[in-house]
Design an enzyme around this catalytic site. Structure first.
Site, mmCIF file in Angstrom:
data_model
loop_
_atom_site.group_PDB
_atom_site.id
_atom_site.type_symbol
_atom_site.label_atom_id
_atom_site.label_comp_id
_atom_site.label_asym_id
_atom_site.label_seq_id
_atom_site.Cartn_x
_atom_site.Cartn_y
_atom_site.Cartn_z
ATOM 1 N N ASP A 1 0.833 -1.187 0.000
ATOM 2 C CA ASP A 1 0.000 0.000 0.000
ATOM 3 C C ASP A 1 0.879 1.252 0.000
ATOM 4 O OD1 ASP A 1 -2.773 1.009 0.253
ATOM 5 O OD2 ASP A 1 -2.031 1.861 2.133
ATOM 6 N N GLU B 1 0.868 -0.937 -5.271
ATOM 7 C CA GLU B 1 -0.313 -0.073 -5.269
ATOM 8 C C GLU B 1 0.144 1.294 -5.759
ATOM 9 O OE1 GLU B 1 -2.263 3.035 -4.481
ATOM 10 O OE2 GLU B 1 -1.603 2.618 -2.428
ATOM 11 N N ASP C 1 -11.653 0.390 -0.812
ATOM 12 C CA ASP C 1 -11.825 1.827 -0.593
ATOM 13 C C ASP C 1 -12.834 2.467 -1.547
ATOM 14 O OD1 ASP C 1 -10.092 2.171 1.551
ATOM 15 O OD2 ASP C 1 -8.356 2.549 0.275
#
Length: 522
Positions: A314, A361, A414
């Site tokens: 991430d 990501e 998300d």
């Protein structure tokens, strides 16, 4: 726990998989866990021709931070809420009459009540701990915990950190007395001795978590399912990692408060940027500090690669450059870009760990330098279909603009669900029309839109495509997992067992086969 990880990021063949966090699995105990619901879901993936299961970070969560798996008290520990009561019964650590009272009205099968689940499971784990102590002599317990600490290098400091939080009324470690706040060796040894019972209870919970997780991971491999884990680049300020390794973070030496914090600058999501508050790494340092930082990262990667098969990092862009915000700032406006460790970091990690099976990501505003780092490393990036339909033919998320070495998602934890996006009044009618035309279904209705998005993902050139289970099921935004920028009502969704059916598996397998993404026959 220390299983070797695969030496290549992905198989050469096309494949697909499903995104579902452990907490969202079916279970009668208020939250998804590592029991029968977990094994049943692996069976569902195998029946539906999937080869990957993506989960969110597995670390302990806190109601203080909205139960977010991205704000954990440890980068190494597992979440005790995921420990399966069924497995404890099977292992003889509980009897059925030991279970805290519950019935079908105690917990919802559709959402997690974290406060209720935490209280209930703490009672259960305390009873299992009592039984475990009764089953072993004092000498056997001493040997058991000594071996456990040898196996998990991080465990002693983590368990002491959690015990100290209890001692000091859940205050952050920067508020503790000076000697233990500074993690001084003499103070640490004294606290371990004084809090031995509490420390061992936290160590026992980690033993249970990883023993159960090993069974899950082994079963997934047996069924041909590779698990994609999630590694946030930053760790929480109020974590065992920062407390035990203060020199490698941007902290004031006396108080432990951060001098600079992580975030991102203003963009189309926010006029003031996002101020996350995590302390930054001291990448700029050389000598002993940098050696310790690299050692900590090496241990972190090694630990997660012993529990999953691939990692999604991430905020990957932080390795190229990161937004540094002075601690006194109230927003992320007045930060500055600082150079990250770059490719040398990954080359250093590979010396010990070999090839790294990583998904980068790379969402948001990404520079050519970040893209170069990703491509030089050979890591696949992420493409989100719901970001594609803005009318720009050069949009990187449109199917024709993707490369093979990427992972395409209908959406992530998300985002809106596919159906939620289609029904949203905030999404322009032109975007919805463009999405329908790409799927060659100009008259599709909301009830079928998730199938069009799965069709587009599977038909793309991307080597791997991943769908949140909510999109496989065609659920709306009431089942969305997280809404960034909000602190409440996130991470709650659970999938009731009645939704995971043989007919759903057959339908998903059919489309997976049509687009050449089934596993090779053995």
């Amino acid at each position: 726990m220390n299983q070797p990880h695969p030496k290549s990021t992905f198989a050469t063949a096309r494949a697909s998989g499903v995104l579902l966090h452990i907490s969202s699995l079916p279970s009668p105990f208020g939250i998804g866990d590592l029991g029968s619901g977990c094994f049943d879901f692996i069976d569902f993936l195998a029946r539906s021709g999937q080869q990957y299961w993506q989960v969110l970070p597995l670390g302990p969560t806190s109601q203080v931070f909205g139960n977010s798996p991205y704000m954990s008290s440890s980068a190494f520990a597992g979440n005790p809420l995921f420990i399966s009561p069924e497995q404890l019964l099977r292992d003889g650590l509980l009897q059925k009459d030991n279970l805290p009272e519950y019935d079908e009205k105690t917990f919802s099968e559709f959402s997690v009540d974290f406060a209720r689940v935490t209280t209930w499971k703490q009672k259960l784990l305390a009873k299992a701990w009592h039984t475990f102590q009764q089953q072993h002599s004092s000498a056997e317990l001493d040997t058991f915990f000594a071996q456990l600490i040898d196996e998990y290098h991080w465990l002693e400091k983590y368990s002491l950190f959690m015990a100290l939080r209890e001692r000091y009324g859940q205050q952050g470690w920067s508020q503790w007395p000076k000697k233990i706040r500074r993690c001084q060796p003499k103070a640490v040894r004294k606290a371990i001795k004084e809090l031995q019972e509490e420390v061992r209870f936290f160590q026992f919970q980690q033993y249970l978590f990883f023993r159960q997780w090993e069974k899950v991971h082994a079963y997934a491999r047996e069924k041909g399912i590779r698990i994609i884990g999630d590694l946030p680049i930053y760790v929480g300020l109020d974590s065992a990692d920062v407390w035990a390794n203060q020199k490698i973070f941007t902290l004031l030496s006396e108080t432990g408060e951060p001098t600079h914090a992580a975030g991102v600058p203003p963009d189309y999501f926010s006029d003031t940027g996002q101020l996350w508050g995590n302390p930054l790494y001291r990448w700029e340092n050389t000598g002993a500090v940098r050696d310790k930082l690299l050692s900590w990262w090496r241990q972190r990667l090694q630990a997660i690669l012993s529990t999953v098969d691939c990692i999604r990092i991430d905020h990957f862009r932080g390795f190229e450059s990161y937004w540094s915000v002075p601690a006194e700032e109230k927003t992320a406006l007045n930060g500055s870009w600082q150079l990250g460790p770059g490719i040398s970091f990954f080359e250093e990690m590979k010396k010990t760990l070999g090839e790294l099976p990583i998904i980068a990501e790379d969402l948001g505003v990404i520079t050519p330098a970040v893209e170069k780092l990703r491509d030089d490393l050979g890591f696949p990036g992420m493409k989100i279909l719901l970001f594609a339909f803005d009318g720009n033919p050069d949009n990187a998320y449109l199917p024709q603009n993707m490369s093979r070495n990427c992972v395409v998602y209908t959406g992530t934890h998300d985002n809106d669900t596919a159906v939620g996006w289609y029904l949203s009044e905030d999404v322009a009618a032109e975007a919805k029309e463009q999405a329908r035309r790409y799927a060659n279904c100009p008259h599709a209705d909301a009830g079928q839109f998730h199938k069009q998005m799965i069709y587009l993902a599977q038909s793309s050139v991307a080597a791997l495509c991943i769908f949140p289970l909510q999109d496989v099921l065609g659920f709306g935004n009431d089942c969305r997992m997280n809404k960034p920028g909000t602190a409440c009502n996130n991470w709650l969704w659970r999938c009731a067992p009645g939704f995971i059916t043989d007919s759903l598996a057959a339908e998903l397998k059919s489309s997976t086969a049509f687009f050449g993404r089934l596993p090779a026959e053995k």
